[in-house]
Design a protein around this motif. Sequence first.
Motif, PDB file in Angstrom:
ATOM      1  N   CYS A 111      -2.724  17.478  -4.980  1.00  0.00           N
ATOM      2  CA  CYS A 111      -2.203  16.259  -4.598  1.00  0.00           C
ATOM      3  C   CYS A 111      -2.115  15.668  -3.388  1.00  0.00           C
ATOM      4  O   CYS A 111      -2.070  14.482  -2.675  1.00  0.00           O
ATOM      5  N   TYR A 112      -1.939  16.721  -2.370  1.00  0.00           N
ATOM      6  CA  TYR A 112      -1.790  16.253  -0.765  1.00  0.00           C
ATOM      7  C   TYR A 112      -3.208  16.035  -0.376  1.00  0.00           C
ATOM      8  O   TYR A 112      -3.291  15.172   0.364  1.00  0.00           O
ATOM      9  N   ARG A 113      -4.262  16.665  -0.904  1.00  0.00           N
ATOM     10  CA  ARG A 113      -5.658  16.163  -0.703  1.00  0.00           C
ATOM     11  C   ARG A 113      -6.012  14.576  -1.384  1.00  0.00           C
ATOM     12  O   ARG A 113      -6.578  13.954  -0.393  1.00  0.00           O
ATOM     13  N   TYR A 114      -5.457  14.579  -2.560  1.00  0.00           N
ATOM     14  CA  TYR A 114      -5.738  13.189  -2.797  1.00  0.00           C
ATOM     15  C   TYR A 114      -4.847  12.191  -1.903  1.00  0.00           C
ATOM     16  O   TYR A 114      -5.316  11.011  -1.642  1.00  0.00           O
ATOM     17  N   PHE A 115      -3.432  12.478  -1.626  1.00  0.00           N
ATOM     18  CA  PHE A 115      -2.737  11.704  -0.831  1.00  0.00           C
ATOM     19  C   PHE A 115      -3.374  11.277   0.676  1.00  0.00           C
ATOM     20  O   PHE A 115      -3.397  10.192   0.976  1.00  0.00           O
ATOM     21  N   THR A 116      -3.830  12.299   1.207  1.00  0.00           N
ATOM     22  CA  THR A 116      -4.467  11.968   2.661  1.00  0.00           C
ATOM     23  C   THR A 116      -5.695  11.293   2.596  1.00  0.00           C
ATOM     24  O   THR A 116      -6.254  10.496   3.527  1.00  0.00           O
ATOM     25  N   SER A 117      -6.455  11.561   1.389  1.00  0.00           N
ATOM     26  CA  SER A 117      -7.850  10.552   1.386  1.00  0.00           C
ATOM     27  C   SER A 117      -7.425   9.342   0.999  1.00  0.00           C
ATOM     28  O   SER A 117      -8.129   8.552   1.708  1.00  0.00           O
ATOM     29  N   VAL A 118      -6.655   8.873   0.143  1.00  0.00           N
ATOM     30  CA  VAL A 118      -6.129   7.668  -0.112  1.00  0.00           C
ATOM     31  C   VAL A 118      -5.310   6.974   1.180  1.00  0.00           C
ATOM     32  O   VAL A 118      -5.836   5.895   1.436  1.00  0.00           O
ATOM     33  N   LEU A 119      -4.799   7.701   1.977  1.00  0.00           N
ATOM     34  CA  LEU A 119      -4.224   7.260   3.171  1.00  0.00           C
ATOM     35  C   LEU A 119      -5.117   6.891   4.277  1.00  0.00           C
ATOM     36  O   LEU A 119      -5.179   5.669   4.851  1.00  0.00           O
ATOM     37  N   PHE A 120      -6.401   7.623   4.358  1.00  0.00           N
ATOM     38  CA  PHE A 120      -7.494   7.401   5.096  1.00  0.00           C
ATOM     39  C   PHE A 120      -8.257   6.201   4.921  1.00  0.00           C
ATOM     40  O   PHE A 120      -9.112   5.668   5.594  1.00  0.00           O
ATOM     41  N   VAL A 159       0.872  -1.103   0.041  1.00  0.00           N
ATOM     42  CA  VAL A 159       0.012  -0.078   0.014  1.00  0.00           C
ATOM     43  C   VAL A 159       0.990   1.432  -0.085  1.00  0.00           C
ATOM     44  O   VAL A 159       0.547   2.229  -0.876  1.00  0.00           O
ATOM     45  N   ALA A 160       1.965   1.168   0.751  1.00  0.00           N
ATOM     46  CA  ALA A 160       2.600   2.434   0.739  1.00  0.00           C
ATOM     47  C   ALA A 160       3.529   2.723  -0.498  1.00  0.00           C
ATOM     48  O   ALA A 160       3.478   3.641  -1.031  1.00  0.00           O
ATOM     49  N   CYS A 161       3.857   1.570  -1.132  1.00  0.00           N
ATOM     50  CA  CYS A 161       4.680   1.987  -2.400  1.00  0.00           C
ATOM     51  C   CYS A 161       3.367   2.361  -3.525  1.00  0.00           C
ATOM     52  O   CYS A 161       3.564   3.061  -4.251  1.00  0.00           O
ATOM     53  N   ALA A 162       2.209   1.751  -3.470  1.00  0.00           N
ATOM     54  CA  ALA A 162       1.111   2.511  -4.384  1.00  0.00           C
ATOM     55  C   ALA A 162       0.536   3.603  -4.096  1.00  0.00           C
ATOM     56  O   ALA A 162       0.452   4.586  -4.945  1.00  0.00           O
ATOM     57  N   LEU A 163       0.880   4.085  -2.742  1.00  0.00           N
ATOM     58  CA  LEU A 163       0.336   5.510  -2.382  1.00  0.00           C
ATOM     59  C   LEU A 163       1.487   6.281  -3.087  1.00  0.00           C
ATOM     60  O   LEU A 163       1.056   7.565  -3.867  1.00  0.00           O
ATOM     61  N   LEU A 164       2.708   6.073  -3.234  1.00  0.00           N
ATOM     62  CA  LEU A 164       3.686   6.972  -3.545  1.00  0.00           C
ATOM     63  C   LEU A 164       3.687   7.003  -5.340  1.00  0.00           C
ATOM     64  O   LEU A 164       3.852   7.861  -5.929  1.00  0.00           O
ATOM     65  N   GLN A 165       3.344   5.648  -5.852  1.00  0.00           N
ATOM     66  CA  GLN A 165       3.078   5.650  -7.191  1.00  0.00           C
ATOM     67  C   GLN A 165       1.887   6.382  -7.609  1.00  0.00           C
ATOM     68  O   GLN A 165       2.137   7.094  -8.797  1.00  0.00           O
ATOM     69  N   ASP A 166       0.918   6.311  -6.974  1.00  0.00           N
ATOM     70  CA  ASP A 166      -0.351   7.296  -7.474  1.00  0.00           C
ATOM     71  C   ASP A 166      -0.166   8.646  -7.182  1.00  0.00           C
ATOM     72  O   ASP A 166      -0.622   9.371  -7.935  1.00  0.00           O
ATOM     73  N   LEU A 167       0.613   9.079  -6.295  1.00  0.00           N
ATOM     74  CA  LEU A 167       1.101  10.335  -6.025  1.00  0.00           C
ATOM     75  C   LEU A 167       2.099  10.950  -6.980  1.00  0.00           C
ATOM     76  O   LEU A 167       1.637  12.240  -7.530  1.00  0.00           O
ATOM     77  N   HIS A 168       2.668  10.288  -7.361  1.00  0.00           N
ATOM     78  CA  HIS A 168       3.735  10.584  -8.556  1.00  0.00           C
ATOM     79  C   HIS A 168       2.904  10.903  -9.906  1.00  0.00           C
ATOM     80  O   HIS A 168       3.131  11.862 -10.462  1.00  0.00           O
ATOM     81  N   LYS A 169       2.025  10.009 -10.088  1.00  0.00           N
ATOM     82  CA  LYS A 169       1.412  10.050 -11.271  1.00  0.00           C
ATOM     83  C   LYS A 169       0.536  11.469 -11.244  1.00  0.00           C
ATOM     84  O   LYS A 169       0.466  11.962 -12.194  1.00  0.00           O
ATOM     85  N   ALA A 170      -0.010  11.793 -10.359  1.00  0.00           N
ATOM     86  CA  ALA A 170      -0.847  12.890 -10.083  1.00  0.00           C
ATOM     87  C   ALA A 170       0.159  14.179 -10.034  1.00  0.00           C
ATOM     88  O   ALA A 170      -0.124  15.162 -10.640  1.00  0.00           O
TER      89      ALA A 170
END
Length: 289
Positions: free
Chosen positions: A154-163, A131-142
């Motif tokens: 991007c930060y709002r998207y990262f926090t929403s996926v993290l939650f 999950v941590a690697c997928a979070l970084l991958q999706d964040l980098h794509k955004a």
Amino acid sequence: MQSELEQPSELRREPEKDFCSVDESSTRMGTGVRTESETAASVEADEDPVANLFPPPLPQPGICMWKYLDIHSMHRLEKTANIEEMREVLAELLGLGFPELSLRDAIILDLFSHALLFCRQQNFSLEQTSVACALLQDLHKACVATPLGNVEECYRYFTSVLFCHGVRRPPFSINLFKEEQLLALADYVVNTYFRHFKLYKYVFTPQVRLDLSLTYMGIQPPKLWPKDEIGHVSILQAYIKTQLNKELGQLQQLVEEQLKASEERLSSKLTTLEEPFHLSPGKGKNKTK
């Protein structure tokens, strides 16, 4: 633990099949209309280069376990003995060609290798590491989807996926991470990726230049000189420049002569004023005699 975590995904796949069948039937009924609109939109996007600047909409936040690194990939990474072997396996799994020759591939490899080292330090499980690697991958794509600034989105998207991985609400979210693990992962991403957000965008996105032209209502645009008249205009400009330099030289010489004459007049007046003071002591001595 693995079986419990895989149950929501299995439950989520069954309704997705139904939705896919409905979508397939709807696309079969309206293929002609959709293809025409899609082709028109693609032609408009190709004709307008500005349309490519705006980022595509971010995907909806969801569970991203085993999204890019599945269970077999995680087992291969877990069996690596040192960092060099881990980087080789990670480059193969991410599809990176030659990180030694490509700067972008080297940056991606460093990003995910340091993320794996962080997950090992935090004693994350295979599911949490995926999950941590997928979070970084999706964040980098955004991040690299547009050369324009989108750090807040991007930060709002990262926090929403993290939650989505901290609260048990299947099929929308699961409690994969504890609270302290969520905070540690969020701090790591903020201190590593978001702190260098503009550097990632500079490397992975094309440079944008703004060519600005203004037109005012009621004012005619300036006329361009023909190519034949450009040579005559340059000759005329050179002649005017030489004449101006000559006139300025003569004016400077005239001013200097006037200043010299005024200084001579001033000095002569000063000498005439000083002569009576020099003669007065001599006259007084003659009278005393």
